[in-house]
Design a protein around this motif. Structure first.
Motif, PDB file in Angstrom:
ATOM      1  N   GLY B  16       0.830  -1.204   0.000  1.00  0.00           N
ATOM      2  CA  GLY B  16       0.000   0.000   0.000  1.00  0.00           C
ATOM      3  C   GLY B  16       0.862   1.250   0.000  1.00  0.00           C
ATOM      4  N   TYR B  17       1.904   1.197   0.802  1.00  0.00           N
ATOM      5  CA  TYR B  17       2.785   2.360   0.900  1.00  0.00           C
ATOM      6  C   TYR B  17       3.489   2.624  -0.430  1.00  0.00           C
ATOM      7  CZ  TYR B  17       6.587   5.351   2.392  1.00  0.00           C
ATOM      8  OH  TYR B  17       7.463   6.393   2.516  1.00  0.00           O
ATOM      9  N   LEU B  18       3.948   1.563  -1.058  1.00  0.00           N
ATOM     10  CA  LEU B  18       4.686   1.731  -2.321  1.00  0.00           C
ATOM     11  C   LEU B  18       3.782   2.239  -3.445  1.00  0.00           C
ATOM     12  CD1 LEU B  18       7.049  -1.384  -2.336  1.00  0.00           C
ATOM     13  CD2 LEU B  18       7.538   0.952  -1.616  1.00  0.00           C
ATOM     14  N   GLY B  19       2.479   2.175  -3.235  1.00  0.00           N
ATOM     15  CA  GLY B  19       1.567   2.726  -4.224  1.00  0.00           C
ATOM     16  C   GLY B  19       1.006   4.075  -3.820  1.00  0.00           C
ATOM     17  N   SER B  20       1.387   4.509  -2.640  1.00  0.00           N
ATOM     18  CA  SER B  20       0.796   5.750  -2.119  1.00  0.00           C
ATOM     19  C   SER B  20       1.613   6.966  -2.547  1.00  0.00           C
ATOM     20  CB  SER B  20       0.748   5.689  -0.598  1.00  0.00           C
ATOM     21  OG  SER B  20       2.046   5.913  -0.082  1.00  0.00           O
ATOM     22  N   PRO B  21       0.965   8.118  -2.544  1.00  0.00           N
ATOM     23  CA  PRO B  21       1.669   9.346  -2.936  1.00  0.00           C
ATOM     24  C   PRO B  21       2.882   9.641  -2.049  1.00  0.00           C
ATOM     25  CG  PRO B  21      -0.684   9.758  -2.678  1.00  0.00           C
ATOM     26  CD  PRO B  21      -0.446   8.347  -2.247  1.00  0.00           C
ATOM     27  N   GLU B  22       2.818   9.230  -0.804  1.00  0.00           N
ATOM     28  CA  GLU B  22       3.952   9.531   0.085  1.00  0.00           C
ATOM     29  C   GLU B  22       5.232   8.898  -0.431  1.00  0.00           C
ATOM     30  OE1 GLU B  22       1.722   8.223   3.785  1.00  0.00           O
ATOM     31  OE2 GLU B  22       0.530   8.821   2.045  1.00  0.00           O
ATOM     32  N   TRP B  23       5.060   7.781  -1.094  1.00  0.00           N
ATOM     33  CA  TRP B  23       6.238   7.120  -1.682  1.00  0.00           C
ATOM     34  C   TRP B  23       6.429   7.543  -3.136  1.00  0.00           C
ATOM     35  CZ3 TRP B  23      10.424   4.021  -1.123  1.00  0.00           C
ATOM     36  CH2 TRP B  23      10.881   3.363  -2.259  1.00  0.00           C
ATOM     37  N   VAL B  24       5.370   7.471  -3.885  1.00  0.00           N
ATOM     38  CA  VAL B  24       5.482   7.657  -5.330  1.00  0.00           C
ATOM     39  C   VAL B  24       5.971   9.062  -5.678  1.00  0.00           C
ATOM     40  CG1 VAL B  24       4.184   7.781  -7.478  1.00  0.00           C
ATOM     41  CG2 VAL B  24       3.722   5.945  -5.866  1.00  0.00           C
ATOM     42  N   ILE B  25       5.433  10.057  -4.999  1.00  0.00           N
ATOM     43  CA  ILE B  25       5.780  11.422  -5.384  1.00  0.00           C
ATOM     44  C   ILE B  25       7.261  11.737  -5.148  1.00  0.00           C
ATOM     45  CG2 ILE B  25       5.373  13.851  -4.848  1.00  0.00           C
ATOM     46  CD1 ILE B  25       2.419  13.171  -4.639  1.00  0.00           C
ATOM     47  N   PHE B  85       3.652 -14.396  -1.024  1.00  0.00           N
ATOM     48  CA  PHE B  85       2.708 -13.413  -1.575  1.00  0.00           C
ATOM     49  C   PHE B  85       3.435 -12.276  -2.287  1.00  0.00           C
ATOM     50  CE2 PHE B  85       0.488 -15.367   1.988  1.00  0.00           C
ATOM     51  CZ  PHE B  85      -0.638 -15.832   1.335  1.00  0.00           C
ATOM     52  N   ALA B  86       4.652 -12.065  -1.854  1.00  0.00           N
ATOM     53  CA  ALA B  86       5.412 -10.961  -2.441  1.00  0.00           C
ATOM     54  C   ALA B  86       5.978 -11.320  -3.799  1.00  0.00           C
ATOM     55  CB  ALA B  86       6.538 -10.548  -1.505  1.00  0.00           C
ATOM     56  N   LYS B  87       5.800 -12.563  -4.212  1.00  0.00           N
ATOM     57  CA  LYS B  87       6.427 -12.994  -5.470  1.00  0.00           C
ATOM     58  C   LYS B  87       5.567 -12.687  -6.695  1.00  0.00           C
ATOM     59  CE  LYS B  87      10.183 -15.057  -3.821  1.00  0.00           C
ATOM     60  NZ  LYS B  87      10.428 -13.921  -2.879  1.00  0.00           N
ATOM     61  N   SER B  88       4.370 -12.231  -6.454  1.00  0.00           N
ATOM     62  CA  SER B  88       3.509 -11.962  -7.605  1.00  0.00           C
ATOM     63  C   SER B  88       4.091 -10.831  -8.442  1.00  0.00           C
ATOM     64  CB  SER B  88       2.107 -11.580  -7.136  1.00  0.00           C
ATOM     65  OG  SER B  88       2.091 -10.247  -6.698  1.00  0.00           O
ATOM     66  N   LYS B  89       3.703 -10.804  -9.695  1.00  0.00           N
ATOM     67  CA  LYS B  89       4.296  -9.836 -10.630  1.00  0.00           C
ATOM     68  C   LYS B  89       4.050  -8.400 -10.205  1.00  0.00           C
ATOM     69  CE  LYS B  89       5.802 -11.199 -15.033  1.00  0.00           C
ATOM     70  NZ  LYS B  89       5.168 -12.166 -15.940  1.00  0.00           N
ATOM     71  N   THR B  90       2.807  -8.142  -9.816  1.00  0.00           N
ATOM     72  CA  THR B  90       2.471  -6.759  -9.483  1.00  0.00           C
ATOM     73  C   THR B  90       3.287  -6.267  -8.304  1.00  0.00           C
ATOM     74  OG1 THR B  90       0.586  -7.745  -8.357  1.00  0.00           O
ATOM     75  CG2 THR B  90       0.129  -6.556 -10.390  1.00  0.00           C
ATOM     76  N   VAL B  91       3.450  -7.141  -7.338  1.00  0.00           N
ATOM     77  CA  VAL B  91       4.235  -6.741  -6.180  1.00  0.00           C
ATOM     78  C   VAL B  91       5.693  -6.542  -6.572  1.00  0.00           C
ATOM     79  CG1 VAL B  91       5.013  -7.428  -3.893  1.00  0.00           C
ATOM     80  CG2 VAL B  91       2.677  -7.911  -4.587  1.00  0.00           C
ATOM     81  N   GLN B  92       6.184  -7.415  -7.420  1.00  0.00           N
ATOM     82  CA  GLN B  92       7.581  -7.298  -7.837  1.00  0.00           C
ATOM     83  C   GLN B  92       7.829  -5.976  -8.571  1.00  0.00           C
ATOM     84  OE1 GLN B  92      10.371  -9.140  -7.220  1.00  0.00           O
ATOM     85  NE2 GLN B  92       9.032 -10.111  -5.702  1.00  0.00           N
ATOM     86  N   VAL B  93       6.858  -5.581  -9.364  1.00  0.00           N
ATOM     87  CA  VAL B  93       7.002  -4.306 -10.068  1.00  0.00           C
ATOM     88  C   VAL B  93       7.083  -3.157  -9.073  1.00  0.00           C
ATOM     89  CG1 VAL B  93       5.844  -2.669 -11.573  1.00  0.00           C
ATOM     90  CG2 VAL B  93       5.930  -5.076 -12.199  1.00  0.00           C
ATOM     91  N   LEU B  94       6.253  -3.241  -8.059  1.00  0.00           N
ATOM     92  CA  LEU B  94       6.273  -2.199  -7.036  1.00  0.00           C
ATOM     93  C   LEU B  94       7.617  -2.173  -6.308  1.00  0.00           C
ATOM     94  CD1 LEU B  94       2.760  -2.357  -5.354  1.00  0.00           C
ATOM     95  CD2 LEU B  94       3.753  -0.430  -6.565  1.00  0.00           C
ATOM     96  N   PHE B  95       8.197  -3.349  -6.183  1.00  0.00           N
ATOM     97  CA  PHE B  95       9.456  -3.429  -5.448  1.00  0.00           C
ATOM     98  C   PHE B  95      10.646  -2.931  -6.260  1.00  0.00           C
ATOM     99  CE2 PHE B  95       8.015  -6.829  -2.263  1.00  0.00           C
ATOM    100  CZ  PHE B  95       7.882  -5.861  -1.282  1.00  0.00           C
ATOM    101  N   GLN B  96      10.451  -2.824  -7.545  1.00  0.00           N
ATOM    102  CA  GLN B  96      11.584  -2.458  -8.393  1.00  0.00           C
ATOM    103  C   GLN B  96      12.356  -1.232  -7.912  1.00  0.00           C
ATOM    104  OE1 GLN B  96      10.915  -1.911 -12.543  1.00  0.00           O
ATOM    105  NE2 GLN B  96      11.771  -3.919 -13.026  1.00  0.00           N
ATOM    106  N   PRO B  97      11.666  -0.136  -7.648  1.00  0.00           N
ATOM    107  CA  PRO B  97      12.409   1.039  -7.197  1.00  0.00           C
ATOM    108  C   PRO B  97      13.150   0.803  -5.879  1.00  0.00           C
ATOM    109  CG  PRO B  97      10.142   1.609  -7.736  1.00  0.00           C
ATOM    110  CD  PRO B  97      10.238   0.123  -7.802  1.00  0.00           C
ATOM    111  N   VAL B  98      12.649  -0.127  -5.084  1.00  0.00           N
ATOM    112  CA  VAL B  98      13.343  -0.443  -3.834  1.00  0.00           C
ATOM    113  C   VAL B  98      14.592  -1.243  -4.144  1.00  0.00           C
ATOM    114  CG1 VAL B  98      13.164  -1.559  -1.601  1.00  0.00           C
ATOM    115  CG2 VAL B  98      11.149  -0.483  -2.612  1.00  0.00           C
ATOM    116  N   LEU B  99      14.436  -2.229  -4.993  1.00  0.00           N
ATOM    117  CA  LEU B  99      15.577  -3.072  -5.335  1.00  0.00           C
ATOM    118  C   LEU B  99      16.655  -2.281  -6.059  1.00  0.00           C
ATOM    119  CD1 LEU B  99      13.734  -6.303  -6.497  1.00  0.00           C
ATOM    120  CD2 LEU B  99      14.816  -5.846  -4.304  1.00  0.00           C
ATOM    121  N   ALA B 100      16.235  -1.236  -6.733  1.00  0.00           N
ATOM    122  CA  ALA B 100      17.201  -0.436  -7.481  1.00  0.00           C
ATOM    123  C   ALA B 100      18.232   0.219  -6.573  1.00  0.00           C
ATOM    124  CB  ALA B 100      16.488   0.632  -8.303  1.00  0.00           C
TER     125      ALA B 100
END
Lengths: 188, 371
Positions: B16-25, B85-100
């Protein structure tokens, strides 16, 4: 896992899905030593169109079931101060020498000894490539080893390997040494 | 069991946080601001490392804040993020900026991608407004190269034709420039535009287009005096849209904004798209021209390109409106008297400029034709 200090980033490392083991290798040496050529040769790429590196190159090479992330950082004098920034978490230092550039043996020796003293490279294994053996004027690896006083290095594994990055000769021998010594050690 | 539930809850919160404006912006702001130096060259710049470092700090700070907020520690964070649960594609995409943060190559490709996106966006905006890109902008835009290649062929043909008509165009410009109002030459834009107004009563025949076209041409020609001015002139024609392409921001002289309140200028502005559709077409073709001239210095290129563009516009006008052209000559001379008596010094200055321009044109022609 360093808990709170530099914690989070080390935590993030663990999030990586891959089970593949990775090695961070830093490729250093004076300008025109042949670092980028060596890097490309490692990655089986074309080595004919290489220009002096102003920044750095990074390539991931699969070898012996490991992923080797090789960082080649420009060797020009003005870039050398930046070397330090790339030494964190390094598993292996590859130092490349132009074996035919006798005039700069002293300079390259100085740079190497400075690197060896770096805190971040403490105990990090060293592979020296005595490059450009294809040139008639190249000094043999043994001579270079002597000039660099490699035999006095007691705090780490080291190896010197004669090679020609252009022809690829000797490069694989060096990589084999890496895998036999470093990789196995790391796996333990 | 309970642990698993907790993991779920933590993961959900993190996702939720990784999709929220507090993170995204903050993250996308960072990328947008810093991405401009990231190109897709093989070699990385030293600054990339610095920026990556800053990025790590930013992400660390943001995640730390969030973990504190929901009251979990790093251990729980990792456990949640490595759960099935974190292995799903959508979650992995969200994690990308973290993994970067931990993966420079990933970070680099994210930044390169962002930079491309912004550039494409800017180009699209310019294209939308203009129908074509000013050539001085195609130079640095890698995205154009494919288009350039395609257009190269067409362009060569166009160039061939234009060479033949070039001299004619030059002589016509000689006539025109004395008559022409001096909108683009450092004279205040509004009066320039006003002077033009009488030559183009709205709704009159198409012939009026030619003077307008010529005015535009002169505007441009005026800009030929220096490469800097060239880009200014280009800017007047091609909007102030892009932040990626600084040339465009150059001061607007005779162009749109100051002209707004004045009907004559508006007329000019509005007549452009319709009357010079052909020109724009031409200009679009020209987008490919930068390639073969890369050997020229940048300023030379810019000047050459601009000159060519103007020349081709002239041709397009001639071709598109054979009648208009014939009528243009008288009409073109018609406004002659007004400017001349108003400011005699200007015309003297004009002559000088014209001299310069002609000289420049000759030189450019030589250079261009040689290639």
């Amino acid at each position: 896992m360093g808990e709170s200090q530099k914690g989070l980033l080390s935590v993030i490392q663990k999030l990586k899905g891959s089970t593949e083991q990775e090695l961070r290798i830093v490729l250093l040496g004076l300008d025109n030593a042949g670092k980028t050529t060596l890097l490309k040769s490692l990655a089986s790429e074309e080595v004919n169109t290489i220009t002096p590196t102003q920044g750095f190159n990074i390539k991931s090479v699969a070898s012996h079931g490991m992923k080797l992330n090789v960082w080649d950082i420009g060797g020009q004098r003005k870039i050398r101060p930046f070397w330090k920034k790339y030494l964190d978490n390094t598993d292996l230092l590859i130092y490349v020498i132009d074996s035919a550039d006798k005039k700069r043996f002293e300079e390259t020796g100085l740079e190497l000894s400075e690197l060896i003293d770096e805190e971040n490279l403490k105990g990090v294994p060293l592979l020296v490539f005595a490059n450009k053996q294809d040139l008639a004027t190249a000094s043999p690896a043994s001579e270079i080893a002597e000039g660099l006083n490699l035999h006095t290095y007691r705090d780490r594994e080291w190896q010197i390997q004669a090679c020609s990055a252009v022809s690829g000769e000797g490069v694989q021998d060096g990589m084999n040494w890496i895998c036999n010594n470093i990789v196995n050690q790391k796996k333990k | 069991m309970a642990e698993e539930e907790e993991e779920d809850w933590v993961l959900e919160s993190i996702v939720g946080y990784l999709g929220s404006p507090e993170w995204v912006i903050p993250v996308s702001d960072f990328m947008e601001i810093k991405c401009s130096v990231f190109d897709d060259e093989d070699e990385s710049k030293l600054t990339y490392t610095e920026i990556h470092q800053q990025y790590k700090q930013l992400v660390e700070k943001l995640l730390d804040n969030h973990m504190q907020e929901i009251g979990i520690n790093e251990q729980q964070f990792v456990e949640a993020c490595t759960s099935p649960f974190a292995k799903s594609k959508t979650v992995q995409v969200l994690f990308q900026p973290v993994l970067a943060t931990d993966d420079f190559q990933m970070f680099r490709s994210l930044m390169v991608q962002k930079n491309m996106e912004l550039q494409l966006q800017a180009l699209r905006v310019i294209k939308e407004r203009q129908g074509a890109l000013p050539e001085c902008l195609t130079d640095g835009a890698d995205v154009m190269s494919e288009l350039e290649q395609q257009e190269m062929k067409i362009l060569q043909e166009v160039l061939k034709k234009s060479k033949e008509e070039y001299d004619e165009g030059l002589s016509q410009r000689t006539v025109g420039s004395t008559s022409g109002p001096c909108s683009g030459r450092g004279a205040p834009p509004a009066p320039g535009a006003l002077e033009e107004a009488p030559t183009q009563d709205p709704g009159s025949s198409r012939a009026q287009v030619s003077p307008v076209g010529r005015a535009a041409l002169e505007e441009a020609a005026g800009g030929l005096n220096s490469p800097e001015e060239t880009s200014c002139a280009a800017a007047t024609k091609h909007t102030t849209a892009s932040k990626v392409l600084p040339v465009v921001r150059a001061p607007v002289k005779g162009g749109e904004p100051p002209a707004d309140p004045c009907p004559g200028a508006q007329e000019q502005g509005s007549s452009k798209p319709s009357s010079t559709e052909a020109c724009l077409d031409e200009a679009r073709r020209e987008a490919g021209i930068s390639k073969p001239y890369t050997e020229l210095s940048e300023s030379q290129q810019q000047r050459a390109q601009y000159l060519r563009e103007q020349r081709d516009k002239l041709q397009a006008l001639k071709r598109g409106q054979p009648n208009g052209r014939q009528m243009a000559s008288p009409e073109g001379r018609a406004p002659d008297p007004p400017p001349a008596p108003v400011t005699p010094e200007v015309s003297a200055e004009e002559k000088k400029k014209l001299q310069k321009r002609k000289h420049l044109a000759e030189k450019l022609k030589e250079e261009v034709i040689k290639k």
